[in-house]
Design an enzyme around this catalytic site. Structure first.
Site, PDB file in Angstrom:
ATOM      1  N   LEU A 136       3.160   4.028  -2.425  1.00  0.00           N
ATOM      2  CA  LEU A 136       2.875   4.860  -3.544  1.00  0.00           C
ATOM      3  C   LEU A 136       2.633   3.928  -4.901  1.00  0.00           C
ATOM      4  CD1 LEU A 136       5.446   7.816  -3.194  1.00  0.00           C
ATOM      5  CD2 LEU A 136       2.782   8.012  -3.170  1.00  0.00           C
ATOM      6  N   ALA A 137       3.483   2.998  -5.021  1.00  0.00           N
ATOM      7  CA  ALA A 137       3.510   2.265  -6.239  1.00  0.00           C
ATOM      8  C   ALA A 137       2.209   1.452  -6.219  1.00  0.00           C
ATOM      9  CB  ALA A 137       4.735   1.181  -6.611  1.00  0.00           C
ATOM     10  N   GLU A 185       9.819  -0.252  -6.270  1.00  0.00           N
ATOM     11  CA  GLU A 185      11.104  -0.790  -5.755  1.00  0.00           C
ATOM     12  C   GLU A 185      11.237  -2.215  -5.967  1.00  0.00           C
ATOM     13  OE1 GLU A 185      12.377   0.881  -1.993  1.00  0.00           O
ATOM     14  OE2 GLU A 185      14.564  -0.150  -2.120  1.00  0.00           O
ATOM     15  N   GLY A 245       0.641  -1.303  -0.039  1.00  0.00           N
ATOM     16  CA  GLY A 245      -0.066   0.106  -0.062  1.00  0.00           C
ATOM     17  C   GLY A 245       0.792   1.212  -0.057  1.00  0.00           C
ATOM     18  N   ARG A 265      22.887  18.056   0.589  1.00  0.00           N
ATOM     19  CA  ARG A 265      24.079  18.306  -0.171  1.00  0.00           C
ATOM     20  C   ARG A 265      23.450  19.168  -1.334  1.00  0.00           C
ATOM     21  NH1 ARG A 265      26.006  13.499  -1.809  1.00  0.00           N
ATOM     22  NH2 ARG A 265      23.987  12.486  -0.585  1.00  0.00           N
ATOM     23  N   GLY A 308      13.695  13.976   0.169  1.00  0.00           N
ATOM     24  CA  GLY A 308      14.199  15.338  -0.623  1.00  0.00           C
ATOM     25  C   GLY A 308      13.412  15.484  -1.771  1.00  0.00           C
ATOM     26  N   HIS A 333      23.527   4.695   0.576  1.00  0.00           N
ATOM     27  CA  HIS A 333      23.204   6.309   0.533  1.00  0.00           C
ATOM     28  C   HIS A 333      24.330   6.886   1.214  1.00  0.00           C
ATOM     29  CE1 HIS A 333      21.530  10.266   1.184  1.00  0.00           C
ATOM     30  NE2 HIS A 333      20.379   9.792   0.382  1.00  0.00           N
TER      31      HIS A 333
END
Lengths: 255, 680
Positions: B15-16, B399, B13, B278, B49, B262
């Site tokens: 976003l995808a 993902e 559940g 950054r 971000g 990351h």
């Protein structure tokens, strides 16, 4: 790293946790006591997982992001609703009492079913953009004043954790009260020009004692909101706004 | 025994999953979404971000378009991505973000006039033009030529997910919380092909098992970061979606060794601080307070691609320039130069995280960071339609999938963007499939029952070990211990820098863990209902398999590409390794899966392999690369002399529009690419 974290010798923490599994026949609510050694930078997320792993594998609690972002882990910490994941044990005394949030359906121990409560609330208040117009998404988007977008985001930051409901005096007396979470959502959509609902439409949703006129202004909500949402000023604003609508058509005022 | 029928089953559940559900629902199909948690708590919410889409509204985004976004994405992937999929993605991303704007996301907007920004530690004045006032703003992110990352302060994923879930509620989509798919139901269909018919689902509150039967089943369960002991991922990102696909023995996984680290997660807990730190002008510093990235990457400096920055940080730590702490060495992220006002407005989640978890004020103090597992480029291998290449009726997106947008390294800001875009597109292909006769459900109920019984039996084995095992059987195992061992193996031996010796050990040790995991006994917690120990037990069994696919894929890939970095094979080797790793596990009794490879065809690429622009170029070149480059140059020359536009040139190089669902084929309007009025 803070220096005192490194130099302090480990404390023994005592956890008193309210246990109850409603799915287990004959189970009864009781306090259980666990003792663990504090480690530096320890949060309640780390502590509870330590207890589950080393003391009682059946202990139920909810974490998802463990970073203070998702709102899963709200519980009553030493009598006050808050997010367990971003609570450092160093900020608490050595004896820590944990209980599930009140009001919400209990799944077991510290795990409560905020999901269905919030879903019900969102359905009731229709917390989505109401608009009939069809868009062509190949075209440049509608502009929005930058300050307004920021203001909407300020209120959009609510994470539906349930702390404000657990800390609300009115909810104790009025089961249907939508609480600060509900009022904040209406304040958010009322600000948003993309939502075409009128103030009269909002009045129909919250212009009664289960809505904005039910709030007793005890403001426990604002004290416990982990996102520091401006709940007090938004509830006051909505109340003035809704009162004006109510006075325009007095038959609408139902209290 | 409960059996629920629907047209489309969506597992996950975030976003995808939600965007897939809203898409098929809008096409008139019934859909059920299963989610481990209330959807608004999904890991999508943690994306801070931003979302990449080439809107080109802002001054620093000027000149941006699909072509530039495409090139950045392919270079970022170290040429591992599927270029047609990347084209489909960059073309749809602007539509996706504009749709989300209409659905309520309060994107940060552009203010006309002069602004101060920090670029390369210097204060710079940027002027935003009048006509851009109020349009969606964008910030700088690693590995991108333009400022393309659109954002809502640093709560982008949160605001997107809330708008999406609200939309799903408006559409009255059946969302079922605290439900976990633990096996896929599959069988030979009437046309003789293997087909997925749905899933066996466990209610995490009551423990009840039921079967969900659907024409199409979509896995959108996110990544598998939690096979590592430290990860930025939410604790629910355990790779169970990939595992249930793998356990069919038919569906395949792609590039499972492609795992991103990351650069800036806080030490020790591994919570992310966004690349936006950054992007907005923050820099990395070492034990001496020295800004080291320009020495390694003079051009992109602190904003090189994520895989590059993470490796450079690790390299620098190995040179003894790390800051020692009881949790190992780390480096510093310095955002003090951005000023308090900027941090409290545009980086407020970062501000909160620093205060709550580190007890520091990031406007005054540096943040202790180190590279940490963050993203799974690998996943369920699908065609561009999101459908499994080998198991009909099974789809995957976001993902969880490998369709394959990111190759061996994902660009920051391309992940939330992918979730929504893939959901939009895959929903259309699923709806098309549901409209065919082929999709009708032709499964016998005894097959469904067999699948449920099999799962019941597995759970019973875990809870009642002694009853299922004879006297001489191996000793019962503790799932927590096996899981910790797996996490440590992955951390120590399948990390940022890899080598053959460690990887071989990892594969050997994981195989032993896999064997031992068959003897897990759940101790001290015997409830069939909500039972965290039971859940940990069956998930651990699945996670060890996923860990093996990643470690084994990494061992076999004797080159370095993107985030997969082999110290013993430091070169990118296009000659032998320009191919995708495909993993299948047909024999459940074996301790290793079967591996095959899918070659990438250079002669069909729009952007043939070249130098990525970091360090020195040591690529082992494929002969076709130069051939294709020449062919492309010829086409370009011919087209430029004929005065054609960029669209027809692109179409000549690598056609893709016909692959898109018709409703998403339109060009994207921009300030410098206005539509004629009669079009609107």
């Amino acid at each position: 790293m803070t220096k005192d974290n490194i130099s302090r010798s480990a404390r023994q923490l005592i956890f008193n946790i309210l246990r109850f599994d409603p799915h287990l026949k004959g189970d009864r609510p009781r306090m259980e006591r666990f003792e663990i050694e504090e480690s530096s930078g320890m949060t309640l997320f780390i502590a509870l997982n330590d207890i589950r792993r080393n003391h009682d594998a059946s202990l139920k609690f909810d974490f998802v992001c463990r970073a203070g972002i998702c709102g899963s882990c709200a519980m009553v910490i030493n009598g006050k609703p808050g997010l367990a994941c971003h609570t450092l044990t160093a900020s608490l005394d050595t004896e820590i009492t944990l209980a599930p949030l009140p009001v919400f359906e209990l799944i077991g121990d510290l795990s409560v079913y905020t999901g269905n409560w919030m879903r019900g609330l969102n359905e009731r208040l229709e917390t989505w953009i109401h608009e009939q117009e069809e868009h062509d998404f190949t075209r440049i988007e509608e502009p929005m004043e930058p300050d307004l977008a920021d203001e909407i985001y300020e209120l959009d930051r609510c994470i539906e954790c349930g702390c404000c409901i657990a800390g609300c005096g009115t909810v104790q007396m009025r089961e249907e009260f939508i609480g600060a979470v509900g009022l904040n959502k209406i304040a958010r959509y009322q600000l948003d020009p993309r939502d075409k609902r009128s103030d009269e439409d909002y009045y129909d949703l919250i212009g009664d004692e289960d809505g904005v006129f039910g709030c007793m202004t005890l403001l426990g909500c604002e004290d416990v909101c982990p996102k520091n949402l401006p709940l007090q000023s938004k509830i006051a604003y909505l109340r003035r706004k809704m009162l004006k609508i109510g006075l325009k058509s007095p038959k609408k005022i139902c209290f | 025994m409960k059996i629920i029928y629907t047209d489309v089953l969506v597992i996950g559940g975030g976003l995808a999953g939600l965007r897939t559900a809203t898409g098929v629902k809008a096409r008139g199909y019934d859909v059920v979404v299963l989610s481990l948690v209330p959807p608004k708590r999904s890991h999508s919410a943690a994306a801070q971000g931003g979302m990449q889409a080439s809107l080109a509204n802002s001054a620093m985004g000027e000149g941006d378009n699909e072509d530039v976004h495409f090139e950045d994405t392919i270079k970022g992937s170290d040429w591992g991505a599927d270029q047609q999929v990347a084209r489909m993605f960059v073309d749809t991303a602007p539509k996706a973000i504009r749709e989300l704007a209409a659905w309520g996301v309060p994107w940060t907007r552009i203010q006309r006039g002069n602004h101060q920004a920090i670029i390369n530690t210097e204060s710079v004045t940027i002027n935003e033009q009048n006509q851009a006032h109020g349009l969606i703003n964008s910030r700088d992110f690693g590995g991108t030529k333009k400022w393309r990352t659109c954002y809502t302060a640093d709560g982008t994923g949160h605001s997107m997910l809330y708008a999406m879930d609200n939309k799903a509620q408006e559409q009255k989509i059946d969302i079922q919380e605290r439900m976990e798919a633990i096996a896929l139901i599959h069988d030979e269909s009437s046309n003789g092909k293997q087909r997925c018919y749905g899933a066996v689902v466990r209610n995490l509150m009551t423990g009840e098992l039921s079967a969900y039967i659907a024409k199409a089943t979509t896995i959108a369960t996110g990544g598998y970061g939690r096979i590592f002991s430290v990860s930025t991922n939410a604790i629910i990102c355990e790779g169970i979606g990939q595992a249930i696909a793998l356990e069919t023995g038919i569906a395949t996984l792609g590039n499972m060794e492609a795992i991103q680290f990351h650069p800036t997660a806080i030490v020790p807990v591994g919570i992310l601080t966004t690349e936006g730190c950054r992007g907005d002008g923050g820099v990395l510093r070492d034990v001496d307070g020295y800004r080291f990235m320009p020495d390694y990457e003079p051009e992109k400096k602190d904003l090189a691609s994520r895989d590059v920055v993470s490796r450079r940080m690790q390299e620098h730590i190995r040179k003894g320039k790390g800051v020692a702490s009881r949790y190992g060495d780390h480096l510093w992220l310095d955002i003090t130069l951005l000023g308090r006002e900027h941090i409290e407005k545009n980086l407020r989640e970062v501000n909160d995280i620093c205060k709550n978890f580190l007890g520091i004020d990031p406007a005054e103090e540096w943040i202790p960071v180190r590279p940490t597992q963050h993203y799974s480029m690998g996943g369920i291998r699908t065609k561009y339609t999101g459908e499994s290449a080998t198991l009909k009726g099974l789809y995957a997106c976001g993902e969880a999938a490998c369709w394959d947008l990111h190759g061996f390294n994902r660009l920051g800001g391309n992940s939330v963007s992918e979730t929504v875009v893939s959901g939009m597109l895959v929903a259309e292909y699923i709806a098309d499939y549901c409209a065919t006769i082929e999709s009708s459900i032709d499964i016998n109920s005894d097959v469904i029952e067999w699948f449920i019984r099999a799962e019941e039996n597995k759970l019973d084995c875990l809870l009642n070990y002694e009853q299922h095992h004879q006297d001489k059987s191996p000793p019962p195992e503790d799932a927590y211990k096996l899981r910790e061992a797996m996490e440590t193996i992955m951390m120590d031996k399948v990390g940022i820098f890899r080598n053959g010796k460690d990887l071989q050990q990892a594969v050997d040790e994981l195989q032993i863990l896999l064997q031992r995991s068959k003897n897990i006994s759940v101790r001290r917690s015997k409830s069939k209902a909500a039972n965290p120990a039971l859940e940990n037990a069956y998930r651990t069994q699945k996670m060890i398999k996923i860990a093996l696919t990643a470690a084994y894929g990494a061992l076999l890939r004797t080159e370095s590409r993107g985030a997969h970095s082999r110290e013993d094979f430091p070169q990118r080797n296009d000659k032998e390794w320009l191919k995708r790793t495909i993993i299948q596990w047909p024999d459940a009794n074996k301790t290793l899966p079967e591996v095959s490879y899918e070659a990438l065809n250079i002669m069909k690429m729009e952007l043939p392999p070249g130098f990525r622009g970091y360090g020195t170029d040591s690529t082992v070149v494929h002969l076709d690369s130069e051939k294709r480059q020449q062919a492309i140059k010829d086409i370009q020359d011919e087209y430029h002399t004929a005065g054609n536009d960029r669209f027809s040139l692109q179409n000549k190089l690598m056609p893709y529009k016909a692959l898109l669902p018709p409703k998403y084929r339109g060009k994207n309007e921009r300030l410098n690419e206005r539509f004629d009025d009669d079009q609107g």
